[in-house]
Enzyme design. Structure first.
Site, mmCIF file in Angstrom:
data_model
loop_
_atom_site.group_PDB
_atom_site.id
_atom_site.type_symbol
_atom_site.label_atom_id
_atom_site.label_comp_id
_atom_site.label_asym_id
_atom_site.label_seq_id
_atom_site.Cartn_x
_atom_site.Cartn_y
_atom_site.Cartn_z
ATOM 1 N N ALA A 61 0.767 -1.237 -0.078
ATOM 2 C CA ALA A 61 0.059 0.131 0.075
ATOM 3 C C ALA A 61 1.017 1.138 -0.119
ATOM 4 O O ALA A 61 0.491 2.254 0.437
ATOM 5 C CB ALA A 61 -0.856 -0.019 1.146
ATOM 6 N N ARG A 99 -3.617 8.789 -10.052
ATOM 7 C CA ARG A 99 -4.764 9.115 -10.847
ATOM 8 C C ARG A 99 -6.232 9.201 -9.895
ATOM 9 O O ARG A 99 -7.177 9.530 -10.377
ATOM 10 C CB ARG A 99 -4.944 8.083 -11.597
ATOM 11 C CG ARG A 99 -4.058 7.907 -12.979
ATOM 12 C CD ARG A 99 -4.128 6.991 -14.022
ATOM 13 N NE ARG A 99 -3.542 5.739 -13.445
ATOM 14 C CZ ARG A 99 -3.525 4.465 -14.079
ATOM 15 N NH1 ARG A 99 -4.660 4.278 -14.922
ATOM 16 N NH2 ARG A 99 -2.853 3.536 -13.661
ATOM 17 N N TYR A 148 -2.863 -6.641 -1.977
ATOM 18 C CA TYR A 148 -2.702 -5.219 -2.573
ATOM 19 C C TYR A 148 -3.828 -4.395 -1.735
ATOM 20 O O TYR A 148 -5.135 -4.684 -2.080
ATOM 21 C CB TYR A 148 -2.646 -5.073 -4.092
ATOM 22 C CG TYR A 148 -1.512 -6.021 -4.680
ATOM 23 C CD1 TYR A 148 -0.494 -5.357 -4.927
ATOM 24 C CD2 TYR A 148 -1.757 -7.062 -4.648
ATOM 25 C CE1 TYR A 148 0.748 -6.232 -5.304
ATOM 26 C CE2 TYR A 148 -0.789 -8.204 -4.968
ATOM 27 C CZ TYR A 148 0.560 -7.600 -5.582
ATOM 28 O OH TYR A 148 1.760 -8.217 -5.938
ATOM 29 N N GLY A 155 1.273 -8.156 -16.224
ATOM 30 C CA GLY A 155 2.345 -8.964 -16.367
ATOM 31 C C GLY A 155 1.680 -10.638 -17.180
ATOM 32 O O GLY A 155 0.587 -11.002 -16.801
ATOM 33 N N ASN A 204 -7.276 2.178 -9.620
ATOM 34 C CA ASN A 204 -6.289 3.458 -10.034
ATOM 35 C C ASN A 204 -6.911 4.676 -10.019
ATOM 36 O O ASN A 204 -6.333 5.581 -10.006
ATOM 37 C CB ASN A 204 -5.475 2.927 -11.270
ATOM 38 C CG ASN A 204 -4.625 1.916 -11.188
ATOM 39 O OD1 ASN A 204 -3.923 1.601 -10.299
ATOM 40 N ND2 ASN A 204 -4.576 0.839 -12.140
ATOM 41 N N ARG A 216 -32.002 11.413 16.114
ATOM 42 C CA ARG A 216 -30.709 11.424 16.758
ATOM 43 C C ARG A 216 -30.166 10.599 17.687
ATOM 44 O O ARG A 216 -31.091 9.792 18.208
ATOM 45 C CB ARG A 216 -30.127 12.919 16.859
ATOM 46 C CG ARG A 216 -30.418 14.067 15.707
ATOM 47 C CD ARG A 216 -29.972 15.300 16.230
ATOM 48 N NE ARG A 216 -29.100 15.585 16.896
ATOM 49 C CZ ARG A 216 -28.872 16.699 17.965
ATOM 50 N NH1 ARG A 216 -29.672 17.574 17.856
ATOM 51 N NH2 ARG A 216 -27.687 16.619 18.336
ATOM 52 N N ASN A 275 -49.408 13.727 24.107
ATOM 53 C CA ASN A 275 -49.520 14.326 22.723
ATOM 54 C C ASN A 275 -48.797 15.550 22.533
ATOM 55 O O ASN A 275 -49.094 16.479 23.387
ATOM 56 C CB ASN A 275 -51.098 14.571 22.660
ATOM 57 C CG ASN A 275 -51.302 14.827 21.049
ATOM 58 O OD1 ASN A 275 -50.420 15.423 20.500
ATOM 59 N ND2 ASN A 275 -52.476 14.531 20.477
ATOM 60 N N ARG A 327 -48.671 32.418 28.850
ATOM 61 C CA ARG A 327 -48.871 33.387 27.775
ATOM 62 C C ARG A 327 -49.499 34.806 28.248
ATOM 63 O O ARG A 327 -50.166 34.657 29.207
ATOM 64 C CB ARG A 327 -49.200 32.827 26.653
ATOM 65 C CG ARG A 327 -50.805 32.547 26.661
ATOM 66 C CD ARG A 327 -51.460 31.718 25.530
ATOM 67 N NE ARG A 327 -52.839 31.683 25.805
ATOM 68 C CZ ARG A 327 -53.664 30.456 25.471
ATOM 69 N NH1 ARG A 327 -52.876 29.531 24.912
ATOM 70 N NH2 ARG A 327 -54.835 30.466 25.673
HETATM 71 C C1 UD1 Z 1 1.919 -5.577 -11.105
HETATM 72 C C2 UD1 Z 1 2.411 -6.758 -11.317
HETATM 73 C C3 UD1 Z 1 1.881 -7.388 -12.694
HETATM 74 C C4 UD1 Z 1 0.596 -7.626 -12.426
HETATM 75 C C5 UD1 Z 1 -0.146 -6.271 -11.920
HETATM 76 C C6 UD1 Z 1 -1.515 -6.469 -11.655
HETATM 77 C C7 UD1 Z 1 5.022 -6.640 -10.637
HETATM 78 C C8 UD1 Z 1 6.272 -6.304 -11.186
HETATM 79 N N1 UD1 Z 1 3.989 -6.407 -11.769
HETATM 80 O O1 UD1 Z 1 2.149 -4.509 -11.844
HETATM 81 O O2 UD1 Z 1 2.581 -8.722 -13.102
HETATM 82 O O3 UD1 Z 1 -0.186 -8.031 -13.649
HETATM 83 O O4 UD1 Z 1 0.371 -5.731 -10.838
HETATM 84 O O5 UD1 Z 1 -2.230 -5.378 -11.191
HETATM 85 O O6 UD1 Z 1 4.596 -6.969 -9.704
HETATM 86 N N2 UD1 Z 1 3.591 -0.810 -4.717
HETATM 87 C C9 UD1 Z 1 4.290 -0.672 -3.472
HETATM 88 N N3 UD1 Z 1 5.557 -0.347 -3.626
HETATM 89 C C10 UD1 Z 1 6.246 -0.183 -4.868
HETATM 90 C C11 UD1 Z 1 5.610 -0.593 -6.160
HETATM 91 C C12 UD1 Z 1 4.124 -0.908 -5.977
HETATM 92 O O7 UD1 Z 1 3.702 -0.536 -2.622
HETATM 93 O O8 UD1 Z 1 7.404 0.020 -4.889
HETATM 94 C C13 UD1 Z 1 2.249 -1.424 -4.658
HETATM 95 C C14 UD1 Z 1 1.257 -0.117 -5.433
HETATM 96 O O9 UD1 Z 1 0.791 0.507 -4.527
HETATM 97 C C15 UD1 Z 1 0.225 -1.085 -5.965
HETATM 98 C C16 UD1 Z 1 0.679 -2.295 -6.139
HETATM 99 O O10 UD1 Z 1 2.158 -2.477 -5.571
HETATM 100 O O11 UD1 Z 1 -0.853 -1.361 -5.196
HETATM 101 C C17 UD1 Z 1 1.192 -2.710 -7.521
HETATM 102 O O12 UD1 Z 1 2.066 -2.009 -8.163
HETATM 103 P P1 UD1 Z 1 2.386 -1.318 -9.650
HETATM 104 O O13 UD1 Z 1 3.389 -0.629 -9.846
HETATM 105 O O14 UD1 Z 1 0.856 -0.814 -10.053
HETATM 106 O O15 UD1 Z 1 2.394 -2.788 -10.308
HETATM 107 P P2 UD1 Z 1 1.850 -3.061 -11.934
HETATM 108 O O16 UD1 Z 1 2.815 -2.463 -12.800
HETATM 109 O O17 UD1 Z 1 0.581 -2.878 -11.783
HETATM 110 CA CA CA Z 2 -1.288 -1.383 -10.953
#
Ligand code: UD1
Ligand code: CA
Length: 457
Positions: free
Chosen positions: A9, A15, A100, A137, A225, A331, A375, A438
């Site tokens: 997180a 976005r 996530y 990925g 996102n 309330r 009442n 009154r």
């Molecule tokens: C990642 C996966 C991809 C998968 C996709 C699904 C990797 C390299 N790729 O890609 O294979 O299809 O998720 O949505 O894992 N985050 C951190 N710290 C970081 C980077 C990311 O906490 O340094 C968290 C982000 O807040 C996010 C999540 O990890 O919630 C995914 O990161 P993001 O960079 O969006 O990965 P994707 O490029 O979407």
């Molecule tokens: Ca992502």
């Protein structure tokens, strides 16, 4: 043996176009991160680890008091790097489950399948088949169908880009393996990041079985996102709740116009009209009728109660057979006994309304106890506040309060007592008495209206 759940997180979530950290944005009244933690917490022996970065302080504050191990990732160098931040506080023997904070609808049953596989020494990966796999990925398999590696979209060749099976990011594996593999990651790729996904090829090279599972529904693994995606998931979540209510025998005038942000418990034969919002824990007894456009929060509504349109009800206890609204506000601490009525433009706070008592028009009842069958006339106000202190008003059974009376607390009105309309009551009234507070009316006969000075009409 513990199950260490690591929820990522740390991302910025640009976005969302918001100053609020992404994972604190709410779905059905709870933050996305809370949804993820809820799903994981139902797994046996789960310990929660959350990796935070952007808005770390705010996220921690939102979960202050919760049993969470926080890991700070001050620079976002990729998902592999993020997981590595949480590892030092995890035992080698633990099973690790990676989730996530922006994938809120994941289901416990799906996670249980993955952790069971990981506990057998496998790497369990959650994948999904997408018609449009752009950006994800790809799951690369050999001719025998075995997973070989994950290739990120930006690193994939034309052949790999044609693969429709993608990585959801969610996986489970033993901590010992992660501790061995993560230090070997390199950022030598299109994004210059430490990819968690590179551990798949490492597992294969080492002979660790990689097994994939799919979620029951694609929405389980949908990430958020932007606010468009968040709104989409909210609708999916709400339509599931509405569906379950219908299956449970509730009548919904329009299942698409209902929002439940918490837990709604219903008796039999309940009807809910359009535009109602239920927040926190709400209980509706048998045969309750909820009219259009009501907000009900943390309240208990008894059997056979009718709530007409446009009411705002919070921390109220409404006994059987009551009638509320239209346009009533209950309330915190509103306690309506059996068969009471609170009607148009009335506000009730920290007050008991006795059985069969009526508070029907344009009235404020605060810090009061009203006896059975009393009442309360239109426009009655309990003057409960002197600007510093609050005081209570007591009204006996079967009392009759004339319209537009001000009852200046502390004050008590006895049983069967009557207050004349327009009274300002500052002294208590005994049982059976009539109180008139009154100015006496004077009628002046032969009175002539003033005429204009310059003689104009
Ligand atoms: C990642 C996966 C991809 C998968 C996709 C699904 C990797 C390299 N790729 O890609 O294979 O299809 O998720 O949505 O894992 N985050 C951190 N710290 C970081 C980077 C990311 O906490 O340094 C968290 C982000 O807040 C996010 C999540 O990890 O919630 C995914 O990161 P993001 O960079 O969006 O990965 P994707 O490029 O979407
Ligand atoms: Ca992502």
């Amino acid at each position: 043996m513990t199950l260490a759940v690591i929820t990522l997180a740390a991302g910025k979530g640009s976005r969302m176009k918001s100053t609020l950290p992404k994972v604190l944005h709410t779905l059905a009244g709870q933050s996305m991160l809370q949804h993820v933690l809820n799903a994981a917490s139902q797994l046996p022996d789960a310990a929660q680890h959350v990796v935070i970065g952007h808005g770390a302080g705010e996220v921690q504050q939102a979960f202050s008091g919760a049993a969470i191990h926080w890991a700070i990732q001050s620079e976002q160098k990729g998902t592999g790097h993020a997981v590595a931040q949480a590892l030092p506080s995890i035992d080698d023997e633990d099973t690790v489950l990676i989730l996530y904070g922006d994938v809120p609808l994941i289901q416990t049953e799906t996670l249980a399948q993955l952790t069971a596989l990981a506990q057998q020494g496998q790497l369990a990966l959650l994948t999904v088949e997408l018609a449009d796999p752009k950006g994800y990925g790809r799951i690369v398999r050999d001719t025998g169908g075995n997973v070989v590696s994950i290739v990120e979209h930006k690193d994939a060749n034309a052949e790999q880009l044609a693969i429709g099976e993608v990585n959801t990011g969610i996986l489970a594996v033993n901590a010992r393996f992660l501790k061995q593999w993560l230090p070997q990651l390199s950022a030598n790729n299109a994004q210059g990041e430490y990819y968690l996904t590179d551990i798949i090829a490492m597992a294969v090279a080492q002979g660790v079985t990689v097994t994939t599972r799919q979620p029951q529904r694609a929405s389980e693994v949908e990430g958020v996102n932007d606010r468009v995606q968040l709104a989409r998931l909210e609708r999916i979540y709400q339509s599931d709740i509405a569906h379950q209510l219908l299956v449970d025998g509730v009548s919904l005038a329009n299942p698409a116009l209902l929002d439940v942000r918490g837990h709604l418990t219903v008796g039999s034969n309940v009807f809910i009209d359009v535009g109602c919002v239920f927040e926190g824990d709400v209980v509706l007894g048998d045969n309750v009728h909820v009219g259009p456009y009501n907000l009900i929060r943390n309240s208990i509504i008894g059997a056979d109660v009718r709530i007409e349109s446009f009411c705002h009800i919070e921390q109220a206890n409404v006994a059987a057979d009551c009638q509320i609204g239209p346009y009533a506000r209950l309330r915190p601490g509103a306690d309506l006994h059996i068969g009471a009525k609170v009607g148009n433009f009335c506000e009730v706070k920290k007050a008991t309304i006795g059985a069969g008592a009526k508070v029907n028009h344009l009235t404020y009842i605060g810090d009061a106890d009203i006896g059975a069958d009393a009442n309360i006339g239109a426009g009655t106000i309990t003057c409960n506040y002197d600007g510093v202190n609050k005081f209570r008003t007591q009204i006996g059974a079967n009392a009759f309060i004339g319209s537009n009376s001000s009852l200046v607390a502390p004050v008590s009105i006895g049983a069967n007592a009557t207050v004349a309309a327009g009274s300002v009551i500052t002294k208590s009234v005994d049982d059976e008495e009539l109180a008139v507070g009154r100015a006496r009316q004077k009628n002046i006969a032969g009175w002539v209206r003033p005429s204009a000075k310059d003689g104009k009409k």
